[in-house]
Design an enzyme around this catalytic site. Structure first.
Site, mmCIF file in Angstrom:
data_model
loop_
_atom_site.group_PDB
_atom_site.id
_atom_site.type_symbol
_atom_site.label_atom_id
_atom_site.label_comp_id
_atom_site.label_asym_id
_atom_site.label_seq_id
_atom_site.Cartn_x
_atom_site.Cartn_y
_atom_site.Cartn_z
ATOM 1 N N LYS A 12 0.771 -1.076 0.058
ATOM 2 C CA LYS A 12 0.015 0.114 0.012
ATOM 3 C C LYS A 12 0.937 1.263 -0.011
ATOM 4 C CE LYS A 12 -4.725 0.085 0.478
ATOM 5 N NZ LYS A 12 -5.268 -0.643 -0.456
ATOM 6 N N THR A 59 -3.630 -5.572 0.511
ATOM 7 C CA THR A 59 -2.900 -4.320 0.320
ATOM 8 C C THR A 59 -3.688 -3.658 1.425
ATOM 9 O OG1 THR A 59 -3.986 -3.045 -1.176
ATOM 10 C CG2 THR A 59 -2.017 -4.156 -1.785
ATOM 11 N N ASP A 60 -5.276 -4.090 1.576
ATOM 12 C CA ASP A 60 -5.979 -3.352 2.511
ATOM 13 C C ASP A 60 -5.688 -3.853 3.854
ATOM 14 O OD1 ASP A 60 -8.454 -1.755 2.992
ATOM 15 O OD2 ASP A 60 -9.054 -3.683 3.861
ATOM 16 N N PHE A 161 30.931 31.488 -9.845
ATOM 17 C CA PHE A 161 30.908 30.235 -10.514
ATOM 18 C C PHE A 161 31.904 30.939 -11.796
ATOM 19 C CE2 PHE A 161 29.778 27.260 -13.991
ATOM 20 C CZ PHE A 161 30.024 26.092 -13.360
ATOM 21 N N ARG A 178 26.915 35.840 -7.325
ATOM 22 C CA ARG A 178 25.638 35.470 -7.915
ATOM 23 C C ARG A 178 24.564 34.985 -7.106
ATOM 24 N NH1 ARG A 178 26.328 29.341 -10.405
ATOM 25 N NH2 ARG A 178 26.965 28.292 -8.480
ATOM 26 N N VAL A 229 28.250 24.634 -6.660
ATOM 27 C CA VAL A 229 27.088 23.841 -6.145
ATOM 28 C C VAL A 229 27.832 22.678 -5.805
ATOM 29 C CG1 VAL A 229 25.053 22.319 -6.146
ATOM 30 C CG2 VAL A 229 25.072 24.716 -7.180
ATOM 31 N N GLN A 230 28.802 22.068 -6.729
ATOM 32 C CA GLN A 230 29.398 20.849 -6.294
ATOM 33 C C GLN A 230 30.262 20.944 -5.208
ATOM 34 O OE1 GLN A 230 29.014 22.242 -9.624
ATOM 35 N NE2 GLN A 230 28.995 20.817 -11.390
ATOM 36 N N ASN A 256 20.011 23.546 -9.250
ATOM 37 C CA ASN A 256 20.372 24.866 -9.424
ATOM 38 C C ASN A 256 19.472 25.805 -9.938
ATOM 39 O OD1 ASN A 256 22.000 27.112 -9.076
ATOM 40 N ND2 ASN A 256 23.657 26.515 -10.543
ATOM 41 N N HIS A 258 17.997 28.695 -11.197
ATOM 42 C CA HIS A 258 18.641 30.093 -11.788
ATOM 43 C C HIS A 258 17.677 31.241 -11.627
ATOM 44 C CE1 HIS A 258 21.446 26.923 -13.122
ATOM 45 N NE2 HIS A 258 20.655 26.530 -14.222
#
Ligand SMILES: O=c1[nH]c(=O)c2[nH]c(=O)[nH]c2[nH]1
Length: 302
Positions: A12, A59-60, A161, A178, A229-230, A256, A258
């Site tokens: 479920k 699943t119930d 960057f 930035r 970011v890396q 990222n 922008h």
């Protein structure tokens, strides 16, 4: 027939559960709201290949079980509660060998009213969720991955960057200042637990790791003059590994998001680029998507 069932699991999804805890002494109530997915694996092939439902726990019934276990046990930490659910299914049904349990915990943060924490009112302060993926395998232990998802952050400066590949495909200018914005998806994977008892032995470690991961993510994001970011995400992951010894790997997945400059000089010479940029156009897409998994270096052998 030339086909066979190569893999199968069922259960479920989107089981929405709310639980309240009432502290009779203080009159304070605490609430947890979560969305649970529980998928089972085992000797269930005939339900697919021979239409034999005798192996199927409906699943119930899986949904009912989740509610019953939520009544009978603490639902915090999510790591422990998911382990309780998974462990139940492999113990109860001899033909079920693996249970995959995912829990998304939604934010209900206590309101502050007239400067004081309110005893029973809460607010959804953001899209952020605390998630767990717990895989309980009969005879093989419990694997747990904990996640912070949907934590939206932005810094208006303190990000750069430059130095990236410049060739006949490049238009992006180098920048030393930035906007940096992302939606944090961070996952830390725990060293395998041998049993439910071992998971339950120290529930607080899961809260402590979540707090540490969140704090490290936010403070690194805020304080660092980010080169990319890396590099920023690697720094975050490295610190989480140092802070939580029982964690084996840390993964980040960061879009990222922008924010483009809008050149307005066509209108009466308005200056809105470079150091004069104040009005930007947030982009819905395309966006960068930067991922990494950081692991421990193996200890040098003596
Ligand atoms: O931090 C970044 N990493 C990239 O790989 C990249 N690529 C890009 O266009 N901008 C950025 N920013």
């Amino acid at each position: 027939m030339s086909s066979k069932l190569a893999a199968a699991r069922y259960g479920k999804d989107n089981v929405r559960v709310y639980k309240v805890h009432r502290d009779e002494k203080t009159g304070f109530q605490t609430v947890v709201e979560m969305t649970v997915c529980c998928l089972l694996e085992g000797d269930i092939d005939v339900s697919y290949t021979k239409a034999d439902n005798s192996v199927v726990v409906a699943t119930d019934s899986i949904k009912n079980t989740i509610f019953i276990l939520a009544k009978q046990h603490p639902v915090t930490t999510p790591e422990v509660f998911a382990s309780i659910i998974g462990n139940h299914f492999i113990q109860k049904y001899s033909h079920i060998h693996v249970a995959h349990v995912n829990i998304i915990t939604h934010r209900w943060t206590r309101m502050t009213i007239d400067g004081k924490p309110h005893p029973h009112s809460f607010l959804r302060d953001g899209a952020e969720t605390r998630n767990v993926q717990v895989d309980v395998t009969e005879g093989k232990g419990i694997e747990i991955a904990s996640t912070i998802q949907g934590l939206h952050v932005l810094k208006s400066t303190g990000s750069q960057f430059w130095g990236f590949v410049r060739d006949e495909y490049t238009t992006l200018p180098e920048v030393w200042d930035r906007i940096l914005s992302t939606e944090v998806d961070a996952t830390w994977k725990w060293k395998k637990f041998s049993s439910l008892a071992e998971v339950q032995a120290d529930s607080a470690r899961f809260d402590n790791a979540w707090s540490a991961a969140r704090e490290i993510t936010l403070s690194t994001f805020a304080k660092e003059n980010s080169p990319s970011v890396q590099a920023t995400m690697y720094k975050m992951a490295d610190q989480i590994l140092a802070a939580v010894p029982q964690v084996e790997t840390v993964e980040y997945s960061l879009p990222n998001k922008h924010y483009f400059e809008v050149d307005l000089k066509w209108h009466k010479g308005l200056k809105n680029t470079g150091k004069d940029a104040e009005v930007f156009a947030p982009q819905s897409g395309p966006n960068g998507l930067i991922k990494c998994t950081v692991a421990r270096t193996s200890r040098p052998k003596l």
